[in-house]
Design a protein around this motif. Structure first.
Motif, PDB file in Angstrom:
ATOM      1  N   SER A 259      17.140   7.625   7.016  1.00  0.00           N
ATOM      2  CA  SER A 259      16.906   7.353   5.602  1.00  0.00           C
ATOM      3  C   SER A 259      17.331   5.931   5.242  1.00  0.00           C
ATOM      4  O   SER A 259      16.640   5.233   4.489  1.00  0.00           O
ATOM      5  CB  SER A 259      17.671   8.368   4.741  1.00  0.00           C
ATOM      6  OG  SER A 259      17.507   8.089   3.376  1.00  0.00           O
ATOM      7  N   SER A 260      18.475   5.492   5.791  1.00  0.00           N
ATOM      8  CA  SER A 260      18.934   4.128   5.521  1.00  0.00           C
ATOM      9  C   SER A 260      17.963   3.105   6.092  1.00  0.00           C
ATOM     10  O   SER A 260      17.656   2.094   5.449  1.00  0.00           O
ATOM     11  CB  SER A 260      20.332   3.927   6.115  1.00  0.00           C
ATOM     12  OG  SER A 260      21.267   4.815   5.543  1.00  0.00           O
ATOM     13  N   ILE A 261      17.485   3.388   7.309  1.00  0.00           N
ATOM     14  CA  ILE A 261      16.526   2.464   7.918  1.00  0.00           C
ATOM     15  C   ILE A 261      15.248   2.399   7.090  1.00  0.00           C
ATOM     16  O   ILE A 261      14.724   1.309   6.794  1.00  0.00           O
ATOM     17  CB  ILE A 261      16.225   2.901   9.363  1.00  0.00           C
ATOM     18  CG1 ILE A 261      17.474   2.718  10.242  1.00  0.00           C
ATOM     19  CG2 ILE A 261      15.061   2.091   9.945  1.00  0.00           C
ATOM     20  CD1 ILE A 261      17.319   3.277  11.638  1.00  0.00           C
ATOM     21  N   LEU A 262      14.739   3.577   6.688  1.00  0.00           N
ATOM     22  CA  LEU A 262      13.517   3.588   5.896  1.00  0.00           C
ATOM     23  C   LEU A 262      13.710   2.922   4.535  1.00  0.00           C
ATOM     24  O   LEU A 262      12.833   2.201   4.047  1.00  0.00           O
ATOM     25  CB  LEU A 262      13.036   5.035   5.704  1.00  0.00           C
ATOM     26  CG  LEU A 262      12.484   5.735   6.943  1.00  0.00           C
ATOM     27  CD1 LEU A 262      12.170   7.190   6.633  1.00  0.00           C
ATOM     28  CD2 LEU A 262      11.247   5.034   7.455  1.00  0.00           C
ATOM     29  N   SER A 263      14.890   3.176   3.914  1.00  0.00           N
ATOM     30  CA  SER A 263      15.147   2.595   2.596  1.00  0.00           C
ATOM     31  C   SER A 263      15.299   1.082   2.661  1.00  0.00           C
ATOM     32  O   SER A 263      14.936   0.371   1.719  1.00  0.00           O
ATOM     33  CB  SER A 263      16.403   3.225   1.979  1.00  0.00           C
ATOM     34  OG  SER A 263      16.232   4.622   1.812  1.00  0.00           O
ATOM     35  N   SER A 264      15.870   0.603   3.769  1.00  0.00           N
ATOM     36  CA  SER A 264      16.096  -0.835   3.893  1.00  0.00           C
ATOM     37  C   SER A 264      14.884  -1.589   4.423  1.00  0.00           C
ATOM     38  O   SER A 264      14.893  -2.814   4.464  1.00  0.00           O
ATOM     39  CB  SER A 264      17.292  -1.089   4.821  1.00  0.00           C
ATOM     40  OG  SER A 264      17.050  -0.582   6.119  1.00  0.00           O
ATOM     41  N   MET A 265      13.853  -0.846   4.844  1.00  0.00           N
ATOM     42  CA  MET A 265      12.661  -1.512   5.355  1.00  0.00           C
ATOM     43  C   MET A 265      11.887  -2.171   4.220  1.00  0.00           C
ATOM     44  O   MET A 265      11.755  -1.622   3.121  1.00  0.00           O
ATOM     45  CB  MET A 265      11.754  -0.511   6.081  1.00  0.00           C
ATOM     46  CG  MET A 265      12.267  -0.059   7.435  1.00  0.00           C
ATOM     47  SD  MET A 265      11.149   1.154   8.202  1.00  0.00           S
ATOM     48  CE  MET A 265       9.668   0.153   8.382  1.00  0.00           C
ATOM     49  N   ALA A 266      11.384  -3.355   4.503  1.00  0.00           N
ATOM     50  CA  ALA A 266      10.535  -4.030   3.526  1.00  0.00           C
ATOM     51  C   ALA A 266       9.138  -3.418   3.501  1.00  0.00           C
ATOM     52  O   ALA A 266       8.437  -3.509   2.494  1.00  0.00           O
ATOM     53  CB  ALA A 266      10.447  -5.523   3.839  1.00  0.00           C
ATOM     54  N   ASP A 267       8.741  -2.817   4.616  1.00  0.00           N
ATOM     55  CA  ASP A 267       7.431  -2.180   4.689  1.00  0.00           C
ATOM     56  C   ASP A 267       7.521  -0.741   4.193  1.00  0.00           C
ATOM     57  O   ASP A 267       8.541  -0.063   4.365  1.00  0.00           O
ATOM     58  CB  ASP A 267       6.912  -2.179   6.135  1.00  0.00           C
ATOM     59  CG  ASP A 267       6.686  -3.586   6.656  1.00  0.00           C
ATOM     60  OD1 ASP A 267       6.488  -4.492   5.822  1.00  0.00           O
ATOM     61  OD2 ASP A 267       6.729  -3.793   7.881  1.00  0.00           O
ATOM     62  N   GLY A 268       6.448  -0.269   3.593  1.00  0.00           N
ATOM     63  CA  GLY A 268       6.382   1.117   3.153  1.00  0.00           C
ATOM     64  C   GLY A 268       6.030   2.043   4.307  1.00  0.00           C
ATOM     65  O   GLY A 268       5.255   1.678   5.190  1.00  0.00           O
ATOM     66  N   VAL A 269       6.621   3.232   4.304  1.00  0.00           N
ATOM     67  CA  VAL A 269       6.364   4.232   5.348  1.00  0.00           C
ATOM     68  C   VAL A 269       5.980   5.549   4.675  1.00  0.00           C
ATOM     69  O   VAL A 269       6.713   6.049   3.823  1.00  0.00           O
ATOM     70  CB  VAL A 269       7.585   4.442   6.259  1.00  0.00           C
ATOM     71  CG1 VAL A 269       7.292   5.513   7.294  1.00  0.00           C
ATOM     72  CG2 VAL A 269       7.984   3.137   6.935  1.00  0.00           C
ATOM     73  N   ILE A 270       4.824   6.087   5.062  1.00  0.00           N
ATOM     74  CA  ILE A 270       4.335   7.355   4.520  1.00  0.00           C
ATOM     75  C   ILE A 270       4.055   8.298   5.688  1.00  0.00           C
ATOM     76  O   ILE A 270       3.360   7.932   6.632  1.00  0.00           O
ATOM     77  CB  ILE A 270       3.055   7.160   3.689  1.00  0.00           C
ATOM     78  CG1 ILE A 270       3.332   6.268   2.475  1.00  0.00           C
ATOM     79  CG2 ILE A 270       2.496   8.506   3.230  1.00  0.00           C
ATOM     80  CD1 ILE A 270       2.097   5.989   1.656  1.00  0.00           C
ATOM     81  N   THR A 271       4.626   9.508   5.627  1.00  0.00           N
ATOM     82  CA  THR A 271       4.349  10.540   6.624  1.00  0.00           C
ATOM     83  C   THR A 271       3.331  11.515   6.042  1.00  0.00           C
ATOM     84  O   THR A 271       3.533  12.043   4.943  1.00  0.00           O
ATOM     85  CB  THR A 271       5.628  11.285   7.009  1.00  0.00           C
ATOM     86  OG1 THR A 271       6.586  10.335   7.490  1.00  0.00           O
ATOM     87  CG2 THR A 271       5.357  12.293   8.098  1.00  0.00           C
ATOM     88  N   ILE A 272       2.250  11.746   6.791  1.00  0.00           N
ATOM     89  CA  ILE A 272       1.161  12.596   6.313  1.00  0.00           C
ATOM     90  C   ILE A 272       1.046  13.798   7.244  1.00  0.00           C
ATOM     91  O   ILE A 272       0.983  13.648   8.464  1.00  0.00           O
ATOM     92  CB  ILE A 272      -0.165  11.828   6.278  1.00  0.00           C
ATOM     93  CG1 ILE A 272      -0.002  10.526   5.484  1.00  0.00           C
ATOM     94  CG2 ILE A 272      -1.269  12.679   5.668  1.00  0.00           C
ATOM     95  CD1 ILE A 272      -1.227   9.644   5.505  1.00  0.00           C
ATOM     96  N   ASN A 273       1.039  15.019   6.661  1.00  0.00           N
ATOM     97  CA  ASN A 273       0.866  16.236   7.446  1.00  0.00           C
ATOM     98  C   ASN A 273      -0.572  16.340   7.943  1.00  0.00           C
ATOM     99  O   ASN A 273      -1.461  15.623   7.495  1.00  0.00           O
ATOM    100  CB  ASN A 273       1.230  17.469   6.615  1.00  0.00           C
ATOM    101  CG  ASN A 273       2.713  17.562   6.374  1.00  0.00           C
ATOM    102  OD1 ASN A 273       3.512  17.126   7.192  1.00  0.00           O
ATOM    103  ND2 ASN A 273       3.105  18.130   5.242  1.00  0.00           N
TER     104      ASN A 273
END
Length: 600
Positions: A259-273
């Motif tokens: 979560s910290s890595i994702l929150s600190s990333m400048a790029d957006g990350v979306i997980t799709i089922n």
């Protein structure tokens, strides 16, 4: 019913049912055994009695008295019948017997009559009427023994006894056995309940501990009260809780790290089922989706869960099982989307999309292209003029000395302009790279501002423009780089002169605000700047509409340089303008307290 569904109830009921079944079988067997035993006892007793009577009759000379005495000694429970041939000789009258047994009854029963025909001992159980009771019959055990010599003739001795007394005894025995079975069942019930409760008590504690663990209390321990299988189960439960706590902590830590890595990333990350629903995002991705929702609502269209471009890349990635790259444009924002499939063992369970905001990169690329185009444009004009006028001199186009002097002056002006452009580009590049060197000094504000304003008096008179200063802190000293701030003021006043028509006014105003900041404003009554151009006036090579300029134009770098100089002083600069009313450039510079304290 709830009790029977519990472990205690099931165990208690199982033990009780098993013991009851065993007791039932045992009771049936005992009753059968006692009944057969009593019958055999009666039969043996009757047979023994009959044999003794036969022996007595065969030995004694006076059998009549002997039979009478034997009959009396046998008591009322046994009866005797003696036949000589088929004639009954004892008792002489049927009424003297308790049951109606005659030669006719014996002849009807083939088994009994065999004692006459075959001369064998017989034993049979019959239902006989009681003497004097027509409708009442009783079960009677009869034993017949052949009499070989009785007054020179053969005969038969029958000894019989009612089985009712035996049945009364059997009933008493049955009651006793049933009573014992009932007591055994009660004791078994108490024992089974105690045993099941004792066995299931640790299980109930494990159940309570399991509920606690299910609620997240992994420190819950089950007391180990024995060394049997239940104790081993409690030990295994405690180890399971400890391992669960360790695993949950590891998962929680890994989740927090992710979560910290994702929150600190400048790029957006979306997980799709795999069904196309969005499972998880990080803040940049949420901003992208929110921007997209806003854009869709502004267009008045229906808003699906995700952009069509994203879902198209998702389906392509799932179908081809390969990474897909695409772009999406929303308004003046640009994103690059990279979609990669996610696997669950060997099967695809969804995809992850990485969104990179390329808006700033596109702007920087545009600024770079504009910068190159502007530099090329600004250099092309003086170079073309230098080339043209130098060819005029070479080709002796200029005939008179006056014409040659004018050409030389133009070449000199364009050379100075090109040199000024190059110097300003170098200065701006150094400032934007952070290499601005400021030489702070304590400067008295009044004389400093008047001196700079005075430099433009002659030019202002030529343009019929009034220029004056309003200094509210004339004798105050302020720490800043005098040469750099003079460069800022020179640029601002020069821009004001070039954009102020005849009869206009330029004011240089100074004061110290409530935040103890030095405020200097350059205000003119010129043509002004359109509102759509205000956000870009500090960009490099930016120029407003040329139709509103008069006289010589600048390089387009002055305001950008002024902005960087003020920023290097930890200050800020801004502009307010109304078309055909005027423009006001204002910059604020805080006091450099460290320099002032050092030089006290």
């Amino acid at each position: 019913m709830i009790f029977l569904r519990s472990v205690v109830g099931k165990l208690w009921f199982t033990i009780l049912l098993l013991v009851s079944f065993v007791l039932l079988i045992l009771t049936v067997l005992l009753l059968e055994f006692f009944e057969n035993y009593n019958v055999h006892q009666v039969e043996d007793d009757l047979l023994l009695t009959a044999n003794r009577i036969v022996n007595i009759l065969e030995i004694h000379d006076d059998p009549d008295d002997t039979l009478e005495i034997s009959s009396q000694l046998l008591g009322h429970s046994k009866n005797i019948l003696v036949f000589q041939g088929e004639n009954q000789i004892f008792p002489s009258e049927p009424s003297n017997s308790d049951f109606e047994l005659s030669i006719a009854t014996i002849k009807k029963d083939k088994d009994l009559y065999r004692v006459f025909t075959d001369g064998k001992v017989v034993s049979k159980e019959l239902n006989l009427k009681e003497t004097g009771k027509e409708l009442h019959t009783s079960s009677v055990k009869i034993v017949g023994v052949p009499l070989t010599s009785y007054h020179g003739k053969s005969g038969v001795v029958f000894v019989f006894q009612s089985l009712e007394t035996m049945k009364d005894s059997a009933q008493s025995t049955t009651k006793f056995i049933l009573l014992a079975a009932g007591v055994a069942i009660i004791l078994t019930t108490i024992f089974a309940f105690f045993l099941s409760t004792r066995i299931t008590a640790p299980l109930r504690k494990m159940r309570e501990a399991a509920f606690e663990v299910a609620r997240g209390k992994f420190d819950t321990k089950v007391p180990i009260l024995s060394n049997d299988e239940i104790g081993e189960l409690a030990t295994a439960f405690n180890q399971m809780g400890k391992q669960l706590k360790f695993n949950m902590n590891a998962l929680s830590q890994e989740k927090e790290n992710l979560s910290s890595i994702l929150s600190s990333m400048a790029d957006g990350v979306i997980t799709i089922n795999i069904d196309g629903t969005i499972q998880a995002t990080n803040p940049p991705a949420e901003q992208f989706l929110q921007f997209w929702y806003t854009e869709v609502r502004e267009r008045g269209a229906q808003s699906p869960e995700a952009p069509m471009e994203l879902m198209k890349l998702f389906h392509q990635s799932v179908e081809t099982e390969q990474e897909q790259i695409g772009e999406i444009n929303l308004g003046d924002h640009y994103w690059v989307i990279i979609v990669s499939p996610l696997y669950n063992n060997k099967n695809i369970r969804g995809a992850v999309a990485v969104l990179r905001d390329m808006t700033e990169d596109r702007k920087l690329e545009k600024m770079r292209n504009d910068f190159i185009a502007n530099v090329s444009h600004e250099l092309r004009t003086p170079i073309s003029m230098l080339l043209g006028y130098s060819e005029a001199i070479i080709d002796d186009i200029a005939k008179t000395a006056e014409e040659k002097k004018d050409i030389a002056r133009i070449i000199n002006d364009e050379s100075l302009r090109m040199g000024r452009l190059v110097n300003e580009l170098l200065d701006l590049a150094r400032m934007e790279a952070g290499y601005t060197n400021l030489n702070y000094e304590n400067i008295q504000l009044g004389p400093y501002i008047n001196r700079i304003t005075g430099k433009f008096s002659g030019l202002a008179q030529e343009k019929n423009v009034k220029i004056h200063s309003e200094i509210h802190d004339y004798s105050v000293f302020w720490a800043f780089d005098g040469d750099r701030i003079e460069q800022v003021l020179t640029n601002l006043i020069d821009n004001a002169l070039r954009h102020t028509p005849d009869g206009g006014t330029i004011s240089v105003i100074e004061y110290i605000n409530d935040q103890s900041q030095l405020v200097i404003s350059v205000k003119d009554t010129g043509v002004g700047i359109a509102q759509e151009d205000l956000p870009f006036v500090f960009d490099r090579f930016y120029k407003a509409d040329k139709a509103r300029t008069r006289g010589r134009s600048g390089t387009g770098l002055g305001l950008a340089i002024a902005h960087n100089i003020v920023k290097a002083h930890s200050g800020e600069i801004f502009v307010n303008s109304v078309v055909n009313v005027g423009t006001t450039f204002t910059f604020l510079i805080p006091q450099n307290t460290s320099f002032v304290d050092k030089n006290k």
